[in-house]
Design a protein around this motif. Structure first.
Motif, PDB file in Angstrom:
ATOM      1  N   TYR A   1       0.817  -1.222   0.000  1.00 15.25           N
ATOM      2  CA  TYR A   1       0.000   0.000   0.000  1.00 15.25           C
ATOM      3  C   TYR A   1       0.848   1.268   0.000  1.00 15.25           C
ATOM      4  N   MET A   2       2.047   1.196   0.514  1.00  7.25           N
ATOM      5  CA  MET A   2       2.956   2.333   0.377  1.00  7.25           C
ATOM      6  C   MET A   2       3.282   2.561  -1.094  1.00  7.25           C
ATOM      7  N   LYS A   3       3.507   1.467  -1.831  1.00  3.23           N
ATOM      8  CA  LYS A   3       3.779   1.561  -3.262  1.00  3.23           C
ATOM      9  C   LYS A   3       2.547   2.054  -4.029  1.00  3.23           C
ATOM     10  N   ILE A   4       1.379   1.560  -3.639  1.00  2.00           N
ATOM     11  CA  ILE A   4       0.133   1.984  -4.300  1.00  2.00           C
ATOM     12  C   ILE A   4      -0.116   3.470  -4.073  1.00  2.00           C
ATOM     13  N   LEU A   5       0.079   3.932  -2.830  1.00  2.00           N
ATOM     14  CA  LEU A   5      -0.105   5.355  -2.520  1.00  2.00           C
ATOM     15  C   LEU A   5       0.864   6.226  -3.312  1.00  2.00           C
ATOM     16  N   LYS A   6       2.078   5.749  -3.479  1.00  2.00           N
ATOM     17  CA  LYS A   6       3.081   6.499  -4.250  1.00  2.00           C
ATOM     18  C   LYS A   6       2.624   6.664  -5.694  1.00  2.00           C
ATOM     19  N   ILE A   7       2.093   5.595  -6.286  1.00  2.00           N
ATOM     20  CA  ILE A   7       1.582   5.659  -7.662  1.00  2.00           C
ATOM     21  C   ILE A   7       0.378   6.579  -7.740  1.00  2.00           C
ATOM     22  N   CYS A   8      -0.499   6.493  -6.741  1.00  2.00           N
ATOM     23  CA  CYS A   8      -1.717   7.316  -6.742  1.00  2.00           C
ATOM     24  C   CYS A   8      -1.387   8.808  -6.698  1.00  2.00           C
ATOM     25  N   PHE A   9      -0.465   9.189  -5.833  1.00  2.00           N
ATOM     26  CA  PHE A   9      -0.131  10.612  -5.698  1.00  2.00           C
ATOM     27  C   PHE A   9       0.610  11.159  -6.910  1.00  2.00           C
ATOM     28  N   SER A  10       1.297  10.271  -7.624  1.00  2.00           N
ATOM     29  CA  SER A  10       2.041  10.739  -8.797  1.00  2.00           C
ATOM     30  C   SER A  10       1.255  10.574 -10.087  1.00  2.00           C
ATOM     31  N   GLY A  11       0.107   9.899 -10.021  1.00  2.00           N
ATOM     32  CA  GLY A  11      -0.687   9.650 -11.224  1.00  2.00           C
ATOM     33  C   GLY A  11      -1.795  10.662 -11.427  1.00  2.00           C
ATOM     34  N   CYS A  12      -2.613  10.396 -12.437  1.00  2.00           N
ATOM     35  CA  CYS A  12      -3.730  11.289 -12.767  1.00  2.00           C
ATOM     36  C   CYS A  12      -4.914  11.009 -11.851  1.00  2.00           C
ATOM     37  N   LYS A  13      -5.924  11.854 -11.958  1.00  2.00           N
ATOM     38  CA  LYS A  13      -7.109  11.737 -11.111  1.00  2.00           C
ATOM     39  C   LYS A  13      -7.834  10.422 -11.364  1.00  2.00           C
ATOM     40  N   GLN A  14      -7.883   9.984 -12.613  1.00  2.00           N
ATOM     41  CA  GLN A  14      -8.583   8.749 -12.963  1.00  2.00           C
ATOM     42  C   GLN A  14      -7.931   7.526 -12.309  1.00  2.00           C
ATOM     43  N   SER A  15      -6.578   7.507 -12.324  1.00  2.00           N
ATOM     44  CA  SER A  15      -5.870   6.379 -11.708  1.00  2.00           C
ATOM     45  C   SER A  15      -6.064   6.375 -10.195  1.00  2.00           C
ATOM     46  N   ARG A  16      -6.138   7.571  -9.592  1.00  2.00           N
ATOM     47  CA  ARG A  16      -6.374   7.648  -8.142  1.00  2.00           C
ATOM     48  C   ARG A  16      -7.759   7.121  -7.794  1.00  2.00           C
ATOM     49  N   GLN A  17      -8.753   7.489  -8.597  1.00  2.00           N
ATOM     50  CA  GLN A  17     -10.119   7.034  -8.346  1.00  2.00           C
ATOM     51  C   GLN A  17     -10.236   5.522  -8.489  1.00  2.00           C
ATOM     52  N   LYS A  18      -9.564   4.968  -9.501  1.00  2.00           N
ATOM     53  CA  LYS A  18      -9.588   3.520  -9.705  1.00  2.00           C
ATOM     54  C   LYS A  18      -8.939   2.800  -8.530  1.00  2.00           C
ATOM     55  N   ALA A  19      -7.805   3.335  -8.058  1.00  2.00           N
ATOM     56  CA  ALA A  19      -7.105   2.722  -6.931  1.00  2.00           C
ATOM     57  C   ALA A  19      -7.947   2.764  -5.670  1.00  2.00           C
ATOM     58  N   VAL A  20      -8.585   3.907  -5.433  1.00  2.00           N
ATOM     59  CA  VAL A  20      -9.424   4.066  -4.241  1.00  2.00           C
ATOM     60  C   VAL A  20     -10.602   3.103  -4.282  1.00  2.00           C
ATOM     61  N   SER A  21     -11.255   2.969  -5.440  1.00  2.00           N
ATOM     62  CA  SER A  21     -12.449   2.126  -5.557  1.00  2.00           C
ATOM     63  C   SER A  21     -12.132   0.653  -5.347  1.00  2.00           C
ATOM     64  N   THR A  22     -10.932   0.210  -5.779  1.00  2.00           N
ATOM     65  CA  THR A  22     -10.586  -1.206  -5.632  1.00  2.00           C
ATOM     66  C   THR A  22      -9.927  -1.515  -4.286  1.00  2.00           C
ATOM     67  N   CYS A  23      -9.278  -0.537  -3.693  1.00  2.00           N
ATOM     68  CA  CYS A  23      -8.534  -0.779  -2.449  1.00  2.00           C
ATOM     69  C   CYS A  23      -9.342  -0.514  -1.186  1.00  2.00           C
ATOM     70  N   THR A  24     -10.345   0.357  -1.270  1.00  2.00           N
ATOM     71  CA  THR A  24     -11.118   0.718  -0.078  1.00  2.00           C
ATOM     72  C   THR A  24     -11.775  -0.485   0.601  1.00  2.00           C
ATOM     73  N   PRO A  25     -12.480  -1.384  -0.153  1.00  2.00           N
ATOM     74  CA  PRO A  25     -13.072  -2.551   0.523  1.00  2.00           C
ATOM     75  C   PRO A  25     -12.032  -3.424   1.212  1.00  2.00           C
ATOM     76  N   HIS A  26     -10.894  -3.583   0.571  1.00  2.00           N
ATOM     77  CA  HIS A  26      -9.836  -4.416   1.150  1.00  2.00           C
ATOM     78  C   HIS A  26      -9.305  -3.823   2.442  1.00  2.00           C
ATOM     79  N   LEU A  27      -9.055  -2.523   2.447  1.00  2.00           N
ATOM     80  CA  LEU A  27      -8.543  -1.865   3.651  1.00  2.00           C
ATOM     81  C   LEU A  27      -9.576  -1.889   4.773  1.00  2.00           C
ATOM     82  N   ALA A  28     -10.846  -1.701   4.418  1.00  2.00           N
ATOM     83  CA  ALA A  28     -11.905  -1.745   5.431  1.00  2.00           C
ATOM     84  C   ALA A  28     -12.002  -3.139   6.042  1.00  2.00           C
ATOM     85  N   SER A  29     -11.886  -4.177   5.207  1.00  2.00           N
ATOM     86  CA  SER A  29     -11.922  -5.553   5.700  1.00  2.00           C
ATOM     87  C   SER A  29     -10.730  -5.832   6.603  1.00  2.00           C
TER      88      SER A  29
END
Length: 311
Positions: A218-246
């Protein structure tokens, strides 16, 4: 008061956390039965949906299927026994069945953490290496990861149960509503150093190592999210949020259980102690199907088409 006896005389354990529910006995029974039916129904439904739809035969959904199977496995180790105990006046459990329940619940916890770890690894590859994802996450690799996720906790718990079974016990009272390895080990008459060392080993392998892997990915994922475009951040958030909540839900439940087992909780009301000890075994099997079923659009769409097709 603890009953003094040697190891050859311990044929059963008394679960002292149960209390007289009086007129509410059948109400509690119906509540627990409803929870169990909901857990079985929701998890089985999602397993069937994933298995029967080729569009969901992707790594993420196959790992989810493994997760839902584990929820059924862990629930089966607890709920049928809990339902019988609610209706019983004598809250005892035979030694073999106690060790079987102990094995199932601990292996369930190990599989859960490892399953969440490989799911985070899958999301890491999908987000950080999207062009190489299909070549890195092959069917053979998926099968190997799922097999390792199950085999390691099962083998570790076989050894743990064998070590516990070899102990000479000086009592048979467990201050819980189900069999717990640490509670049994505390009843030992003699040195339990080997059991404690092995317990730390299991904890490191099935909890600490998966959490380190999850943190790294998730440190690597966050690094990609902050350096990427808005669309990539939204995709990462939508797929990772359920996993992190679980992960957060299960980690909190496991923490409640550790605190309850290791520290004196006599000043806490009995009903609250029971709820805290059962949280990790009840909320996760209920939480995951709702979480993934409602938050993942592809599963929602397939579920809708599956329901309408069978109406």
């Amino acid at each position: 008061m603890m009953m003094m006896m040697n190891s050859t005389q311990v044929s059963y354990f008394t679960l002292s956390a149960y209390f007289d529910t009086g007129a509410f006995t059948y109400l509690y029974f119906l509540i627990i039965l409803s929870l169990y039916m909901l857990i079985v129904g929701s998890n089985v439904f999602l397993i069937v949906v994933i298995c029967m739809n080729r569009s969901l035969h992707e790594p993420m959904y196959l790992f989810l299927c493994s997760l839902f199977v584990n929820e059924l496995y862990g629930s089966t180790g607890l709920f049928p026994f809990l339902l019988l105990q609610i209706l019983s006046d004598i809250h005892t459990i035979s030694k073999p069945f106690c060790y079987l329940q102990n094995f199932m619940l601990y292996s369930y916890g190990g599989v859960e953490f490892l399953n969440l770890a490989i799911m985070s690894y899958d999301r890491y590859l999908a987000i950080c290496y999207p062009l190489q994802y299909n070549t890195r996450m092959t069917f053979n690799k998926i099968a190997m990861l799922i097999a390792v996720t199950w085999l390691i906790p099962l083998l570790l718990c076989v050894v743990m149960t064998s070590l516990t079974n070899s102990l000479q016990l000086c009592g048979n009272i467990i201050e819980k509503v189900y069999c717990d390895n640490y509670s049994i080990v505390k009843l030992a008459c003699f040195d339990i150093t080997i059991n404690n060392i092995y317990g730390l080993f299991i904890t490191s392998l099935t909890i600490l190592c998966p959490l380190i892997l999850i943190f790294y990915t998730y440190m690597k994922i966050l690094k990609i999210c902050f350096s990427g475009c808005k669309q990539s951040r939204q995709k990462a958030v939508s797929t990772c949020t359920p996993h992190l909540a679980s992960l957060l839900n299960f980690s909190c439940g496991a923490s409640f259980e550790v605190v309850q087992s290791r520290f004196n909780m006599s000043n806490v009301p009995n009903i609250l102690r029971i709820v805290l000890s059962l949280y990790w075994l009840t909320c996760q099997p209920l939480f995951n199907p709702l979480l993934y079923g409602l938050n993942m659009s592809k599963i929602r769409m397939v579920c809708k088409s599956f329901v309408f097709a069978n109406m």
